[in-house]
Write a protein that holds these residues in place. Structure first.
Motif, PDB file in Angstrom:
ATOM      1  N   TYR A 171      30.226  -0.728  11.974  1.00 13.78           N
ATOM      2  CA  TYR A 171      29.342   0.159  12.731  1.00 13.78           C
ATOM      3  C   TYR A 171      29.956   1.553  12.854  1.00 13.78           C
ATOM      4  O   TYR A 171      29.278   2.564  12.617  1.00 13.78           O
ATOM      5  CB  TYR A 171      29.077  -0.418  14.123  1.00 13.78           C
ATOM      6  N   PRO A 186      25.126  -0.805  23.654  1.00 15.07           N
ATOM      7  CA  PRO A 186      24.853  -0.205  22.350  1.00 15.07           C
ATOM      8  C   PRO A 186      26.128   0.319  21.692  1.00 15.07           C
ATOM      9  O   PRO A 186      26.941   0.982  22.337  1.00 15.07           O
ATOM     10  CB  PRO A 186      23.893   0.939  22.685  1.00 15.07           C
ATOM     11  N   GLU A 210      20.605   5.298  17.097  1.00 13.84           N
ATOM     12  CA  GLU A 210      21.453   6.493  17.205  1.00 13.84           C
ATOM     13  C   GLU A 210      20.960   7.584  16.264  1.00 13.84           C
ATOM     14  O   GLU A 210      20.906   8.763  16.635  1.00 13.84           O
ATOM     15  CB  GLU A 210      22.902   6.121  16.882  1.00 13.84           C
ATOM     16  N   ASP A 261      21.329  -0.617  16.475  1.00 14.85           N
ATOM     17  CA  ASP A 261      22.101   0.425  17.139  1.00 14.85           C
ATOM     18  C   ASP A 261      22.310   1.640  16.243  1.00 14.85           C
ATOM     19  O   ASP A 261      22.286   2.784  16.712  1.00 14.85           O
ATOM     20  CB  ASP A 261      23.450  -0.136  17.606  1.00 14.85           C
ATOM     21  N   LYS A 298      21.916  -6.501  15.575  1.00 13.09           N
ATOM     22  CA  LYS A 298      22.253  -5.495  16.584  1.00 13.09           C
ATOM     23  C   LYS A 298      22.867  -4.262  15.925  1.00 13.09           C
ATOM     24  O   LYS A 298      22.585  -3.122  16.325  1.00 13.09           O
ATOM     25  CB  LYS A 298      23.222  -6.083  17.607  1.00 13.09           C
TER      26      LYS A 298
END
Length: 214
Positions: free
Chosen positions: A149, A137, A95, A91, A87
């Motif tokens: 992240y 997200p 983006e 994500d 994920k």
């Protein structure tokens, strides 16, 4: 498999390891037949989608035909951690696709969606809670993954070149962890997914290298 467990956390300055990642880690895959039975060429082999891996495009069907096996507790934890890593990659790339007009991010983000579905199939098969369920997200259950992240997103937001470098960092790390994870893994279905994801992650890295050299 090494008894010490870990999760890879990538920062703008490099890669460190924290927490408890069980060593079973997967990323990208390219093939509509990647989860079929049998080793080597044939139904279980990787096949490249139209246009090949040049721009990182990957399509996969998350059906897994190989039989299940036995996972250690560390490998079960690693499978759950793997879902968050899939994920995270998706994500980030999604983006960056919104920010930069380069098709590689769109294509690899689409492949990561299929990869996460495959990992979720394994989670369901082995009765493991999916930590990515109902997560929006850019949001993650594990604080270390969330921090990773956020750092990588900030790094990639600096420029298109910086975003491509983030992709290379993610894929390089994934390749290393996948190789380590496959050393003592015996469950046929997880072996199949991880092995093909390793190959595809190598394709993704090559695609990022090509775009970075333009």
């Amino acid at each position: 498999m090494k008894t010490r467990t870990r999760i890879a956390v990538i920062t703008a300055a490099g890669i460190v390891t924290v927490g408890a990642f069980a060593g079973t880690f997967a990323l990208a895959s390219n093939s509509p037949t990647m989860f079929g039975p049998g080793p080597g060429p044939g139904p279980g082999a990787m096949t490249m989608p139209r246009g090949g891996p040049r721009d990182g495009g990957c399509l996969a069907i998350p059906g897994i035909a190989d039989p299940s096996g036995t996972l250690t507790e560390a490998q079960r934890s690693g499978l759950a951690a793997n879902a968050e890593e899939e994920k995270l990659a998706h994500d980030l790339y999604a983006e960056f696709a919104n920010r930069y007009d380069v098709r590689i991010f769109d294509r690899i983000a689409a492949s990561e969606t299929s990869h996460l579905e495959a990992v979720r199939t394994l989670l369901s098969r082995y009765g493991i809670t999916d930590p990515t369920a109902d997560q929006a997200p850019g949001h993650f259950t594990t604080p270390a993954v969330q921090a990773t992240y956020d750092r990588l997103l900030a790094q990639g937001a600096a420029s298109q070149d910086a975003a491509l470098q983030v992709g290379k960092t993610v894929e390089t790390t994934d390749i290393s962890l996948l190789r380590e994870s496959l050393n003592s893994l015996t469950a046929p279905d997880v072996q199949r997914v991880y092995g093909n994801l390793l190959t595809a992650s190598q394709h993704h890295l090559a695609a990022f290298d090509r775009w970075s050299s333009r």
